[in-house]
Design a protein around this motif. Structure first.
Motif, PDB file in Angstrom:
ATOM      1  N   ILE A   1       1.399  -5.868  35.900  1.00 12.23           N
ATOM      2  CA  ILE A   1       2.452  -6.837  36.159  1.00 12.23           C
ATOM      3  C   ILE A   1       2.013  -7.711  37.328  1.00 12.23           C
ATOM      4  O   ILE A   1       1.556  -7.208  38.353  1.00 12.23           O
TER       5      ILE A   1
ATOM      6  N   ASP B   1       8.844  -2.649  36.206  1.00  8.06           N
ATOM      7  CA  ASP B   1       8.219  -3.218  35.012  1.00  8.06           C
ATOM      8  C   ASP B   1       6.824  -2.634  34.794  1.00  8.06           C
ATOM      9  O   ASP B   1       6.420  -2.368  33.656  1.00  8.06           O
TER      10      ASP B   1
ATOM     11  N   THR C   1       5.378  -0.341  31.507  1.00  2.26           N
ATOM     12  CA  THR C   1       4.338  -0.779  30.572  1.00  2.26           C
ATOM     13  C   THR C   1       3.872   0.402  29.733  1.00  2.26           C
ATOM     14  O   THR C   1       3.273   0.211  28.664  1.00  2.26           O
TER      15      THR C   1
END
Length: 326
Positions: free
Chosen positions: A153, A166, A170
Protein backbone atom coordinates in the motif's frame (compact mmCIF):
# COMPACT_ATOMS: atom_id res chain seq x y z
CA UNK A 1 44.23 -3.61 4.15
CA UNK A 2 42.54 -1.86 7.08
CA UNK A 3 44.04 -2.61 10.47
CA UNK A 4 43.90 -1.24 14.00
CA UNK A 5 46.68 1.36 14.32
CA UNK A 6 47.92 3.76 17.00
CA UNK A 7 45.48 6.40 15.76
CA UNK A 8 42.59 4.08 16.57
CA UNK A 9 43.23 3.96 20.32
CA UNK A 10 43.65 6.54 23.06
CA UNK A 11 47.26 6.85 24.24
CA UNK A 12 48.02 8.81 27.42
CA UNK A 13 50.47 8.77 30.32
CA UNK A 14 48.31 6.39 32.28
CA UNK A 15 46.34 3.67 30.63
CA UNK A 16 43.07 2.21 31.79
CA UNK A 17 40.85 -0.53 30.47
CA UNK A 18 39.08 0.70 27.37
CA UNK A 19 35.32 0.21 27.25
CA UNK A 20 34.05 -0.59 23.75
CA UNK A 21 32.30 2.20 21.88
CA UNK A 22 29.37 0.34 20.35
CA UNK A 23 27.80 1.35 17.08
CA UNK A 24 24.29 2.85 17.35
CA UNK A 25 23.14 0.53 14.57
CA UNK A 26 20.22 -1.57 15.84
CA UNK A 27 19.14 -5.08 14.86
CA UNK A 28 15.59 -4.94 16.22
CA UNK A 29 13.96 -6.49 13.17
CA UNK A 30 16.41 -9.39 12.93
CA UNK A 31 16.14 -10.03 16.69
CA UNK A 32 12.32 -9.83 16.73
CA UNK A 33 11.73 -13.57 16.22
CA UNK A 34 10.62 -13.45 12.57
CA UNK A 35 13.72 -15.42 11.51
CA UNK A 36 13.49 -19.17 12.08
CA UNK A 37 16.22 -21.76 11.63
CA UNK A 38 15.36 -24.47 9.10
CA UNK A 39 16.99 -27.93 8.98
CA UNK A 40 16.26 -27.97 5.25
CA UNK A 41 18.20 -24.75 4.74
CA UNK A 42 20.99 -26.07 7.00
CA UNK A 43 21.32 -28.98 4.56
CA UNK A 44 21.34 -26.64 1.56
CA UNK A 45 23.99 -24.45 3.18
CA UNK A 46 26.13 -27.53 3.74
CA UNK A 47 25.94 -28.92 0.20
CA UNK A 48 28.54 -26.54 -1.21
CA UNK A 49 26.55 -25.82 -4.38
CA UNK A 50 25.88 -22.11 -3.88
CA UNK A 51 22.23 -22.41 -4.90
CA UNK A 52 19.74 -25.24 -4.54
CA UNK A 53 16.14 -25.99 -5.29
CA UNK A 54 14.03 -26.46 -2.17
CA UNK A 55 10.95 -28.56 -2.92
CA UNK A 56 7.65 -28.18 -1.09
CA UNK A 57 4.21 -29.76 -1.39
CA UNK A 58 1.36 -27.65 -2.69
CA UNK A 59 -1.84 -27.76 -0.68
CA UNK A 60 -4.71 -29.88 -2.02
CA UNK A 61 -6.85 -27.84 -4.38
CA UNK A 62 -10.11 -27.04 -2.57
CA UNK A 63 -11.56 -25.76 -5.85
CA UNK A 64 -11.81 -29.39 -6.98
CA UNK A 65 -15.27 -30.49 -5.90
CA UNK A 66 -15.63 -33.89 -4.21
CA UNK A 67 -17.19 -36.76 -6.12
CA UNK A 68 -20.84 -37.59 -5.46
CA UNK A 69 -21.10 -41.25 -4.48
CA UNK A 70 -23.56 -43.53 -6.33
CA UNK A 71 -24.20 -47.26 -6.84
CA UNK A 72 -22.86 -47.50 -10.44
CA UNK A 73 -19.66 -49.62 -10.39
CA UNK A 74 -18.64 -48.31 -13.80
CA UNK A 75 -18.91 -44.63 -12.81
CA UNK A 76 -15.32 -43.93 -11.81
CA UNK A 77 -14.59 -41.09 -9.45
CA UNK A 78 -12.21 -38.33 -10.49
CA UNK A 79 -8.83 -38.51 -8.78
CA UNK A 80 -6.90 -35.42 -7.84
CA UNK A 81 -3.16 -35.23 -7.35
CA UNK A 82 -0.70 -33.72 -4.96
CA UNK A 83 1.75 -31.40 -6.68
CA UNK A 84 5.15 -30.13 -5.71
CA UNK A 85 6.62 -26.69 -6.20
CA UNK A 86 10.12 -25.43 -5.64
CA UNK A 87 12.01 -22.31 -4.69
CA UNK A 88 15.66 -21.50 -5.12
CA UNK A 89 17.77 -20.63 -2.10
CA UNK A 90 21.08 -18.75 -2.37
CA UNK A 91 23.97 -19.56 -0.07
CA UNK A 92 26.19 -16.73 1.18
CA UNK A 93 29.90 -17.45 1.55
CA UNK A 94 31.26 -14.54 3.58
CA UNK A 95 34.36 -13.71 5.58
CA UNK A 96 35.84 -10.83 7.53
CA UNK A 97 39.21 -10.23 9.11
CA UNK A 98 40.33 -7.62 11.64
CA UNK A 99 44.00 -6.89 12.22
CA UNK A 100 46.00 -5.61 15.17
CA UNK A 101 49.63 -4.50 15.27
CA UNK A 102 51.57 -5.74 18.30
CA UNK A 103 52.81 -2.23 19.09
CA UNK A 104 49.24 -0.98 19.25
CA UNK A 105 48.35 -3.51 21.95
CA UNK A 106 51.56 -2.77 23.85
CA UNK A 107 51.08 1.02 23.93
CA UNK A 108 47.33 0.87 24.53
CA UNK A 109 47.85 -1.31 27.61
CA UNK A 110 44.78 -3.31 26.58
CA UNK A 111 43.86 -6.17 24.30
CA UNK A 112 42.30 -4.86 21.06
CA UNK A 113 42.23 -8.42 19.73
CA UNK A 114 40.09 -9.49 22.67
CA UNK A 115 37.76 -6.60 21.89
CA UNK A 116 37.54 -7.82 18.29
CA UNK A 117 36.71 -11.33 19.50
CA UNK A 118 34.02 -9.97 21.82
CA UNK A 119 32.36 -7.89 19.11
CA UNK A 120 32.52 -10.27 16.15
CA UNK A 121 29.15 -11.87 17.01
CA UNK A 122 27.45 -8.48 17.01
CA UNK A 123 29.19 -7.61 13.75
CA UNK A 124 27.68 -10.67 12.04
CA UNK A 125 24.21 -10.04 13.47
CA UNK A 126 24.34 -6.58 11.93
CA UNK A 127 25.32 -8.11 8.61
CA UNK A 128 22.38 -10.54 8.74
CA UNK A 129 20.09 -7.62 9.57
CA UNK A 130 21.34 -5.78 6.48
CA UNK A 131 20.69 -8.84 4.32
CA UNK A 132 17.24 -9.21 5.87
CA UNK A 133 16.30 -5.58 5.19
CA UNK A 134 17.77 -5.90 1.71
CA UNK A 135 15.61 -8.97 1.06
CA UNK A 136 12.55 -7.14 2.41
CA UNK A 137 13.13 -4.27 -0.01
CA UNK A 138 13.86 -6.71 -2.83
CA UNK A 139 10.73 -8.80 -2.46
CA UNK A 140 8.54 -5.69 -2.13
CA UNK A 141 10.13 -4.21 -5.26
CA UNK A 142 9.64 -7.56 -7.03
CA UNK A 143 6.02 -7.62 -5.92
CA UNK A 144 5.42 -4.16 -7.36
CA UNK A 145 7.15 -5.07 -10.63
CA UNK A 146 5.68 -8.54 -11.14
CA UNK A 147 2.52 -8.99 -9.04
CA UNK A 148 0.80 -5.60 -9.43
CA UNK A 149 1.91 -4.68 -5.92
CA UNK A 150 -0.72 -6.90 -4.32
CA UNK A 151 1.25 -6.92 -1.03
CA UNK A 152 1.88 -3.17 -0.89
CA UNK A 153 0.00 0.00 0.00
CA UNK A 154 1.30 3.46 -0.91
CA UNK A 155 0.39 5.75 1.99
CA UNK A 156 1.65 8.94 0.40
CA UNK A 157 3.63 11.45 2.43
CA UNK A 158 2.41 10.39 5.89
CA UNK A 159 1.48 7.08 7.43
CA UNK A 160 -2.10 6.43 8.54
CA UNK A 161 -4.11 3.79 10.37
CA UNK A 162 -6.05 3.17 7.18
CA UNK A 163 -2.87 2.44 5.23
CA UNK A 164 -1.73 -0.08 7.83
CA UNK A 165 -5.07 -1.85 7.85
CA UNK A 166 -5.26 -1.89 4.06
CA UNK A 167 -1.78 -3.44 3.93
CA UNK A 168 -2.72 -6.22 6.34
CA UNK A 169 -5.86 -7.00 4.35
CA UNK A 170 -3.95 -7.39 1.11
CA UNK A 171 -3.76 -10.95 2.45
CA UNK A 172 -7.56 -11.17 2.61
CA UNK A 173 -8.82 -13.53 5.28
CA UNK A 174 -5.22 -14.47 6.04
CA UNK A 175 -4.62 -10.98 7.47
CA UNK A 176 -4.43 -12.46 10.96
CA UNK A 177 -1.16 -14.24 10.06
CA UNK A 178 0.90 -11.12 10.74
CA UNK A 179 2.53 -11.08 14.14
CA UNK A 180 4.94 -8.13 14.08
CA UNK A 181 5.53 -4.80 12.35
CA UNK A 182 8.85 -3.14 11.56
CA UNK A 183 8.92 0.63 11.07
CA UNK A 184 11.44 3.44 10.66
CA UNK A 185 11.76 5.95 13.52
CA UNK A 186 10.17 8.66 11.34
CA UNK A 187 7.12 6.43 10.87
CA UNK A 188 7.07 5.55 14.58
CA UNK A 189 7.04 9.25 15.40
CA UNK A 190 4.06 9.75 13.09
CA UNK A 191 2.26 6.80 14.69
CA UNK A 192 2.87 8.16 18.18
CA UNK A 193 1.54 11.60 17.19
CA UNK A 194 -1.58 9.95 15.77
CA UNK A 195 -2.09 7.91 18.99
CA UNK A 196 -1.76 4.66 17.06
CA UNK A 197 0.72 3.13 19.50
CA UNK A 198 -0.19 1.33 22.70
CA UNK A 199 2.39 0.32 25.28
CA UNK A 200 2.80 -2.74 27.43
CA UNK A 201 4.35 -1.90 30.79
CA UNK A 202 5.89 -3.92 33.57
CA UNK A 203 4.83 -3.84 37.21
CA UNK A 204 6.90 -0.69 37.73
CA UNK A 205 5.27 1.12 34.84
CA UNK A 206 8.29 0.87 32.53
CA UNK A 207 7.54 0.40 28.85
CA UNK A 208 8.56 -3.08 27.72
CA UNK A 209 6.88 -3.23 24.30
CA UNK A 210 5.22 -0.89 21.80
CA UNK A 211 2.24 -2.38 19.97
CA UNK A 212 -0.17 -1.51 17.17
CA UNK A 213 -3.45 -3.43 16.95
CA UNK A 214 -1.97 -5.78 19.52
CA UNK A 215 1.08 -6.54 17.35
CA UNK A 216 4.63 -5.74 18.50
CA UNK A 217 6.16 -2.77 16.68
CA UNK A 218 9.93 -2.84 16.19
CA UNK A 219 11.71 0.37 15.26
CA UNK A 220 14.76 0.29 13.03
CA UNK A 221 16.19 3.06 10.88
CA UNK A 222 17.31 0.53 8.30
CA UNK A 223 13.70 0.36 7.08
CA UNK A 224 13.99 2.72 4.16
CA UNK A 225 12.70 2.03 0.65
CA UNK A 226 14.37 4.76 -1.36
CA UNK A 227 15.63 8.29 -0.74
CA UNK A 228 12.89 10.04 1.23
CA UNK A 229 10.69 6.95 1.47
CA UNK A 230 10.15 4.58 4.39
CA UNK A 231 9.22 0.91 4.37
CA UNK A 232 6.87 -0.40 7.05
CA UNK A 233 6.63 -4.18 6.91
CA UNK A 234 4.16 -6.66 8.39
CA UNK A 235 5.84 -9.98 9.15
CA UNK A 236 4.20 -13.34 9.79
CA UNK A 237 5.65 -16.20 11.79
CA UNK A 238 8.60 -17.71 9.93
CA UNK A 239 8.73 -14.82 7.49
CA UNK A 240 12.39 -15.66 6.97
CA UNK A 241 14.08 -19.02 7.27
CA UNK A 242 17.78 -19.36 7.76
CA UNK A 243 20.33 -22.11 7.46
CA UNK A 244 23.92 -22.41 8.58
CA UNK A 245 26.71 -24.33 6.90
CA UNK A 246 30.21 -25.12 8.12
CA UNK A 247 33.11 -23.36 6.39
CA UNK A 248 36.28 -25.41 5.96
CA UNK A 249 38.07 -23.18 8.48
CA UNK A 250 35.48 -21.11 10.39
CA UNK A 251 37.99 -19.14 12.49
CA UNK A 252 41.66 -18.54 11.92
CA UNK A 253 44.32 -16.38 13.54
CA UNK A 254 46.89 -15.21 11.01
CA UNK A 255 50.28 -14.28 12.44
CA UNK A 256 52.28 -11.68 10.44
CA UNK A 257 55.76 -11.38 11.97
CA UNK A 258 56.78 -8.81 9.32
CA UNK A 259 53.69 -6.65 9.96
CA UNK A 260 54.15 -3.28 11.64
CA UNK A 261 57.50 -2.99 9.86
CA UNK A 262 58.71 -6.08 11.69
CA UNK A 263 57.04 -5.24 15.01
CA UNK A 264 54.53 -8.03 14.41
CA UNK A 265 50.82 -8.14 13.76
CA UNK A 266 47.96 -10.61 13.68
CA UNK A 267 44.65 -10.86 11.89
CA UNK A 268 41.59 -12.66 13.21
CA UNK A 269 39.45 -14.13 10.41
CA UNK A 270 35.91 -15.43 10.67
CA UNK A 271 34.09 -17.19 7.84
CA UNK A 272 30.36 -17.80 7.54
CA UNK A 273 28.22 -19.98 5.30
CA UNK A 274 24.66 -18.77 5.63
CA UNK A 275 21.25 -18.72 3.93
CA UNK A 276 18.52 -16.17 4.60
CA UNK A 277 15.38 -17.05 2.65
CA UNK A 278 12.15 -15.01 2.57
CA UNK A 279 9.14 -17.32 2.72
CA UNK A 280 7.31 -17.71 -0.57
CA UNK A 281 10.04 -16.21 -2.74
CA UNK A 282 12.67 -17.84 -4.92
CA UNK A 283 16.14 -16.44 -5.62
CA UNK A 284 16.29 -15.44 -9.29
CA UNK A 285 19.71 -13.80 -9.29
CA UNK A 286 23.19 -15.02 -10.14
CA UNK A 287 24.16 -18.61 -9.37
CA UNK A 288 27.92 -17.99 -9.65
CA UNK A 289 29.49 -19.97 -6.82
CA UNK A 290 32.35 -17.62 -6.02
CA UNK A 291 30.34 -14.39 -6.15
CA UNK A 292 27.87 -14.38 -3.27
CA UNK A 293 25.35 -11.52 -3.52
CA UNK A 294 25.73 -8.43 -1.38
CA UNK A 295 22.98 -7.01 0.82
CA UNK A 296 22.45 -4.38 -1.89
CA UNK A 297 21.93 -7.10 -4.50
CA UNK A 298 19.41 -8.73 -2.15
CA UNK A 299 17.38 -5.51 -2.51
CA UNK A 300 17.11 -5.77 -6.31
CA UNK A 301 13.65 -6.61 -7.63
CA UNK A 302 15.09 -8.71 -10.47
CA UNK A 303 16.67 -11.14 -7.98
CA UNK A 304 13.39 -12.43 -6.47
CA UNK A 305 10.34 -14.23 -7.83
CA UNK A 306 7.24 -15.03 -5.79
CA UNK A 307 6.23 -18.70 -5.96
CA UNK A 308 3.47 -18.80 -3.31
CA UNK A 309 -0.09 -17.56 -3.56
CA UNK A 310 -0.55 -14.10 -2.03
CA UNK A 311 -2.36 -15.40 1.05
CA UNK A 312 0.47 -17.81 1.81
CA UNK A 313 3.14 -15.12 1.84
CA UNK A 314 3.75 -13.69 5.34
CA UNK A 315 4.62 -10.17 4.21
CA UNK A 316 2.73 -6.93 3.63
CA UNK A 317 4.14 -3.45 3.33
CA UNK A 318 3.34 0.24 3.47
CA UNK A 319 5.52 2.70 1.59
CA UNK A 320 5.32 6.26 2.90
CA UNK A 321 7.17 9.51 2.46
CA UNK A 322 8.08 11.44 -0.65
CA UNK A 323 10.73 10.09 -2.97
CA UNK A 324 13.55 12.49 -3.73
CA UNK A 325 15.67 12.57 -6.85
CA UNK A 326 19.11 10.98 -6.47
Amino acid sequence: MATTQLSDVFVADYYAALDPVNSPEKTAVYDSGIVTRSPVLDAVASNGQGTAEVAYWQDLDADEAPNISNDDPDDLGEVGKAAQGSMRARTLFLNKGYGVADLTAELANSEPMQHIRNRFGTYWTRQWQRYLLGAARGIIASNIANNDGDMVIDAGATISAGAFQDAAFTAGDAADQFGAIGVHSVVMNQMVKQDLIEYLRDSEGKIILATYLGKPVFMDDGLTYSAGQYLSVFFGQGAFGYGVGTPHTPEELQRKPDGGNGGGAEVLWERKTYILQPAGFSWAGSNTLNQSPSATQYAAAANWTRVFDRKQVPFAAVISGTATAP
